[in-house]
Design a protein around this motif. Structure first.
Motif, PDB file in Angstrom:
ATOM      1  N   ASN A 186       0.818  -1.210   0.000  1.00 42.77           N
ATOM      2  CA  ASN A 186       0.000   0.000   0.000  1.00 42.77           C
ATOM      3  C   ASN A 186       0.851   1.259   0.000  1.00 42.77           C
ATOM      4  O   ASN A 186       0.506   2.258  -0.646  1.00 42.77           O
ATOM      5  CB  ASN A 186      -0.936  -0.010   1.213  1.00 42.77           C
ATOM      6  CG  ASN A 186      -2.023  -1.058   1.097  1.00 42.77           C
ATOM      7  OD1 ASN A 186      -2.289  -1.573   0.015  1.00 42.77           O
ATOM      8  ND2 ASN A 186      -2.640  -1.401   2.217  1.00 42.77           N
ATOM      9  N   ARG A 187       1.977   1.234   0.715  1.00 39.07           N
ATOM     10  CA  ARG A 187       2.870   2.388   0.686  1.00 39.07           C
ATOM     11  C   ARG A 187       3.457   2.577  -0.711  1.00 39.07           C
ATOM     12  O   ARG A 187       3.597   3.707  -1.194  1.00 39.07           O
ATOM     13  CB  ARG A 187       3.991   2.228   1.716  1.00 39.07           C
ATOM     14  CG  ARG A 187       3.557   2.473   3.152  1.00 39.07           C
ATOM     15  CD  ARG A 187       4.762   2.732   4.049  1.00 39.07           C
ATOM     16  NE  ARG A 187       5.701   1.634   4.078  1.00 39.07           N
ATOM     17  CZ  ARG A 187       5.655   0.625   4.936  1.00 39.07           C
ATOM     18  NH1 ARG A 187       4.688   0.582   5.846  1.00 39.07           N
ATOM     19  NH2 ARG A 187       6.557  -0.341   4.910  1.00 39.07           N
ATOM     20  N   HIS A 272     -16.030   3.859  -0.231  1.00 37.77           N
ATOM     21  CA  HIS A 272     -16.525   4.783   0.797  1.00 37.77           C
ATOM     22  C   HIS A 272     -15.817   4.528   2.122  1.00 37.77           C
ATOM     23  O   HIS A 272     -15.443   5.480   2.836  1.00 37.77           O
ATOM     24  CB  HIS A 272     -18.038   4.618   0.949  1.00 37.77           C
ATOM     25  CG  HIS A 272     -18.690   5.678   1.775  1.00 37.77           C
ATOM     26  ND1 HIS A 272     -18.384   7.013   1.646  1.00 37.77           N
ATOM     27  CD2 HIS A 272     -19.633   5.599   2.761  1.00 37.77           C
ATOM     28  CE1 HIS A 272     -19.108   7.718   2.502  1.00 37.77           C
ATOM     29  NE2 HIS A 272     -19.866   6.881   3.195  1.00 37.77           N
ATOM     30  N   VAL A 273     -15.622   3.263   2.454  1.00 34.63           N
ATOM     31  CA  VAL A 273     -14.878   2.916   3.671  1.00 34.63           C
ATOM     32  C   VAL A 273     -13.477   3.496   3.626  1.00 34.63           C
ATOM     33  O   VAL A 273     -12.981   4.069   4.611  1.00 34.63           O
ATOM     34  CB  VAL A 273     -14.830   1.380   3.845  1.00 34.63           C
ATOM     35  CG1 VAL A 273     -13.786   0.992   4.893  1.00 34.63           C
ATOM     36  CG2 VAL A 273     -16.200   0.843   4.237  1.00 34.63           C
ATOM     37  N   ARG A 274     -12.819   3.349   2.487  1.00 38.71           N
ATOM     38  CA  ARG A 274     -11.460   3.884   2.366  1.00 38.71           C
ATOM     39  C   ARG A 274     -11.431   5.382   2.615  1.00 38.71           C
ATOM     40  O   ARG A 274     -10.553   5.892   3.320  1.00 38.71           O
ATOM     41  CB  ARG A 274     -10.893   3.551   0.987  1.00 38.71           C
ATOM     42  CG  ARG A 274     -10.597   2.080   0.765  1.00 38.71           C
ATOM     43  CD  ARG A 274     -10.203   1.783  -0.662  1.00 38.71           C
ATOM     44  NE  ARG A 274      -9.010   2.536  -1.045  1.00 38.71           N
ATOM     45  CZ  ARG A 274      -8.498   2.524  -2.270  1.00 38.71           C
ATOM     46  NH1 ARG A 274      -9.072   1.815  -3.213  1.00 38.71           N
ATOM     47  NH2 ARG A 274      -7.411   3.206  -2.537  1.00 38.71           N
ATOM     48  N   LEU A 303     -13.030  -5.627   3.333  1.00 36.86           N
ATOM     49  CA  LEU A 303     -11.815  -4.846   3.117  1.00 36.86           C
ATOM     50  C   LEU A 303     -10.609  -5.762   2.947  1.00 36.86           C
ATOM     51  O   LEU A 303      -9.759  -5.552   2.077  1.00 36.86           O
ATOM     52  CB  LEU A 303     -11.588  -3.889   4.287  1.00 36.86           C
ATOM     53  CG  LEU A 303     -10.597  -2.752   4.029  1.00 36.86           C
ATOM     54  CD1 LEU A 303     -11.168  -1.773   3.001  1.00 36.86           C
ATOM     55  CD2 LEU A 303     -10.257  -2.019   5.320  1.00 36.86           C
ATOM     56  N   ARG A 304     -10.544  -6.803   3.755  1.00 39.43           N
ATOM     57  CA  ARG A 304      -9.414  -7.728   3.628  1.00 39.43           C
ATOM     58  C   ARG A 304      -9.488  -8.502   2.319  1.00 39.43           C
ATOM     59  O   ARG A 304      -8.461  -8.751   1.674  1.00 39.43           O
ATOM     60  CB  ARG A 304      -9.362  -8.692   4.809  1.00 39.43           C
ATOM     61  CG  ARG A 304      -8.139  -9.583   4.836  1.00 39.43           C
ATOM     62  CD  ARG A 304      -8.030 -10.361   6.130  1.00 39.43           C
ATOM     63  NE  ARG A 304      -7.766  -9.513   7.274  1.00 39.43           N
ATOM     64  CZ  ARG A 304      -6.562  -9.055   7.595  1.00 39.43           C
ATOM     65  NH1 ARG A 304      -5.515  -9.361   6.835  1.00 39.43           N
ATOM     66  NH2 ARG A 304      -6.394  -8.298   8.652  1.00 39.43           N
ATOM     67  N   ALA A 305     -10.681  -8.864   1.890  1.00 39.01           N
ATOM     68  CA  ALA A 305     -10.826  -9.615   0.637  1.00 39.01           C
ATOM     69  C   ALA A 305     -10.377  -8.792  -0.557  1.00 39.01           C
ATOM     70  O   ALA A 305      -9.814  -9.328  -1.518  1.00 39.01           O
ATOM     71  CB  ALA A 305     -12.268 -10.066   0.462  1.00 39.01           C
ATOM     72  N   ARG A 306     -10.614  -7.478  -0.512  1.00 37.73           N
ATOM     73  CA  ARG A 306     -10.306  -6.645  -1.673  1.00 37.73           C
ATOM     74  C   ARG A 306      -8.973  -5.929  -1.590  1.00 37.73           C
ATOM     75  O   ARG A 306      -8.330  -5.696  -2.610  1.00 37.73           O
ATOM     76  CB  ARG A 306     -11.446  -5.632  -1.886  1.00 37.73           C
ATOM     77  CG  ARG A 306     -12.607  -6.298  -2.576  1.00 37.73           C
ATOM     78  CD  ARG A 306     -13.931  -5.619  -2.322  1.00 37.73           C
ATOM     79  NE  ARG A 306     -14.964  -6.350  -3.048  1.00 37.73           N
ATOM     80  CZ  ARG A 306     -15.494  -7.499  -2.621  1.00 37.73           C
ATOM     81  NH1 ARG A 306     -15.101  -8.032  -1.484  1.00 37.73           N
ATOM     82  NH2 ARG A 306     -16.414  -8.130  -3.344  1.00 37.73           N
ATOM     83  N   LEU A 307      -8.550  -5.571  -0.381  1.00 42.13           N
ATOM     84  CA  LEU A 307      -7.287  -4.848  -0.245  1.00 42.13           C
ATOM     85  C   LEU A 307      -6.225  -5.642   0.501  1.00 42.13           C
ATOM     86  O   LEU A 307      -5.063  -5.231   0.544  1.00 42.13           O
ATOM     87  CB  LEU A 307      -7.519  -3.511   0.482  1.00 42.13           C
ATOM     88  CG  LEU A 307      -8.534  -2.556  -0.133  1.00 42.13           C
ATOM     89  CD1 LEU A 307      -8.593  -1.264   0.677  1.00 42.13           C
ATOM     90  CD2 LEU A 307      -8.194  -2.252  -1.580  1.00 42.13           C
ATOM     91  N   GLY A 308      -6.615  -6.769   1.099  1.00 40.68           N
ATOM     92  CA  GLY A 308      -5.645  -7.588   1.821  1.00 40.68           C
ATOM     93  C   GLY A 308      -5.157  -6.947   3.103  1.00 40.68           C
ATOM     94  O   GLY A 308      -4.049  -7.237   3.559  1.00 40.68           O
ATOM     95  N   VAL A 309      -5.978  -6.075   3.722  1.00 41.22           N
ATOM     96  CA  VAL A 309      -5.514  -5.342   4.892  1.00 41.22           C
ATOM     97  C   VAL A 309      -6.699  -5.073   5.813  1.00 41.22           C
ATOM     98  O   VAL A 309      -7.837  -4.952   5.376  1.00 41.22           O
ATOM     99  CB  VAL A 309      -4.848  -4.015   4.456  1.00 41.22           C
ATOM    100  CG1 VAL A 309      -5.842  -3.091   3.799  1.00 41.22           C
ATOM    101  CG2 VAL A 309      -4.161  -3.325   5.623  1.00 41.22           C
ATOM    102  N   ALA A 310      -6.427  -5.004   7.114  1.00 39.58           N
ATOM    103  CA  ALA A 310      -7.458  -4.692   8.099  1.00 39.58           C
ATOM    104  C   ALA A 310      -7.706  -3.185   8.139  1.00 39.58           C
ATOM    105  O   ALA A 310      -6.832  -2.399   7.768  1.00 39.58           O
ATOM    106  CB  ALA A 310      -7.026  -5.190   9.478  1.00 39.58           C
ATOM    107  N   PRO A 311      -8.890  -2.748   8.606  1.00 38.67           N
ATOM    108  CA  PRO A 311      -9.177  -1.308   8.676  1.00 38.67           C
ATOM    109  C   PRO A 311      -8.142  -0.524   9.479  1.00 38.67           C
ATOM    110  O   PRO A 311      -7.729   0.572   9.076  1.00 38.67           O
ATOM    111  CB  PRO A 311     -10.561  -1.254   9.339  1.00 38.67           C
ATOM    112  CG  PRO A 311     -11.189  -2.564   9.022  1.00 38.67           C
ATOM    113  CD  PRO A 311     -10.064  -3.556   9.001  1.00 38.67           C
ATOM    114  N   SER A 312      -7.715  -1.063  10.617  1.00 40.31           N
ATOM    115  CA  SER A 312      -6.744  -0.346  11.443  1.00 40.31           C
ATOM    116  C   SER A 312      -5.420  -0.167  10.713  1.00 40.31           C
ATOM    117  O   SER A 312      -4.798   0.904  10.770  1.00 40.31           O
ATOM    118  CB  SER A 312      -6.532  -1.093  12.761  1.00 40.31           C
ATOM    119  OG  SER A 312      -6.088  -2.425  12.520  1.00 40.31           O
ATOM    120  N   ALA A 313      -4.978  -1.207  10.016  1.00 38.52           N
ATOM    121  CA  ALA A 313      -3.715  -1.109   9.278  1.00 38.52           C
ATOM    122  C   ALA A 313      -3.848  -0.132   8.112  1.00 38.52           C
ATOM    123  O   ALA A 313      -2.922   0.632   7.819  1.00 38.52           O
ATOM    124  CB  ALA A 313      -3.296  -2.485   8.776  1.00 38.52           C
TER     125      ALA A 313
END
Length: 322
Positions: A186-187, A272-274, A303-313
């Protein structure tokens, strides 16, 4: 200090300039927490000499075939002309060099670079993809390859292939995510100003006669739905707003967007979540409600299914400190 992973990008005559630059740019943006590069990318040609790109300029690489022996990952890139895409034939010395490299390196292709791997015999019996516009020719030249022309990329372990042109960054980010996790990927995406993850597949981009935006278009219903993401929004309600039967609405919606109504809604809710994670301090359960996911658990799953990351991360990565 861990040595950077070694990547060689093989450029052949007629290579696509965009594809040539993607690996160095995206993998070069992948850094550890100290800012150290995680990959070293070298561009090479079969003899170390210059090649002419499809856009009409020449490239003089700094490396020759020795880079293929040095590499831990080898990437073949798209090309618009030459024997691999014309008749499925690759110069035997190049094919042999790729086969030797496959003995010790992960193999990747971008766009019609899949023709190069296939011509070297490295895709026989394996799932793969390439640019949708070249899929029919690919299938005719390489019938033993399990071609899927509808996806952005295929990960078959030690061999990975991507779809046309713009899917190259998707595959590179996927590999970074696989190697080093979502935060690093993501970075890198942020540094390159590209999406960390794209939903859907190539079917979104295949040329098709686009329906005219008349009274039978679903555009107005999509705008209506975007203002009501917090609501359940069943398929029957969407079709009712568009004044169509469920069957007609579903077919029309897919013709216009390349996605089913359900897939499109999930994509819009994730987006929208992002935005809420990046721009607000709202707790995850409130974000889940506002985005229409209902519960924090459902939000985390999507979110994990589409971005591979938890909301907090995700929030730690993309929300500016202070």
């Amino acid at each position: 200090m861990t040595e950077p992973h070694r990547i060689a990008v093989l450029a052949l005559e007629g290579s696509v300039g965009f594809d040539l630059g993607v690996p160095a740019q995206v993998f070069g943006a992948a850094r550890d927490e100290r800012g150290e590069r995680l990959y070293e990318v070298r561009i090479c040609t079969p003899d170390g000499g210059p090649i002419r790109c499809a856009a009409g300029f020449q490239v003089q690489p700094e490396h020759g075939p020795e880079a293929l022996e040095w590499a831990q990952t080898v990437i073949t890139i798209g090309m618009h002309e030459g024997s691999p895409v014309k008749d499925g034939v690759l110069d035997e010395p190049v094919a042999e060099a790729l086969r030797r490299a496959a003995g010790h390196a992960r193999m990747m292709s971008i766009c019609t670079g899949a023709f190069v791997l296939a011509a070297a015999g490295l895709l026989d019996g394996r799932p793969a993809t390439t640019h949708w516009g070249w899929a029919r020719r690919f299938g005719r030249l390489f019938p033993d390859v399990l071609l899927d022309p509808d996806v952005l990329f295929v990960d078959d372990g030690d061999v990975l292939t991507s779809a046309g042109v713009g899917a190259g960054p998707d595959l590179c980010l996927h590999v970074i995510r696989r190697d080093h996790g979502s935060a690093v990927a993501n970075r890198a995406a942020r540094r390159c100003v590209i999406a960390p993850w794209r939903d859907g597949g190539q079917s979104q981009f295949i040329e098709r006669p686009l329906p005219a935006l008349t009274e039978t278009s679903t555009a107005a219903t999509r705008e209506w739905a975007l203002r009501r993401l917090a609501e359940p929004l069943t398929l029957r309600e969407l079709a009712g707003h568009a004044r169509m039967s469920v069957r007609t609405f579903t077919r029309r919606f897919r013709d216009e967007t390349g996605l089913s109504p359900g897939q499109w809604l999930v994509h819009q809710r994730v987006e929208h979540v992002r935005r809420l994670l990046e721009d607000t301090d709202l707790p995850v359960d409130q974000i889940a409600t506002q985005a229409g996911f209902g519960t924090a658990a459902s939000l985390r799953q999507h979110l994990r299914a589409r971005l591979g990351v938890a909301p907090s991360a995700y929030r730690r990565t993309f929300r500016p400190a202070g």
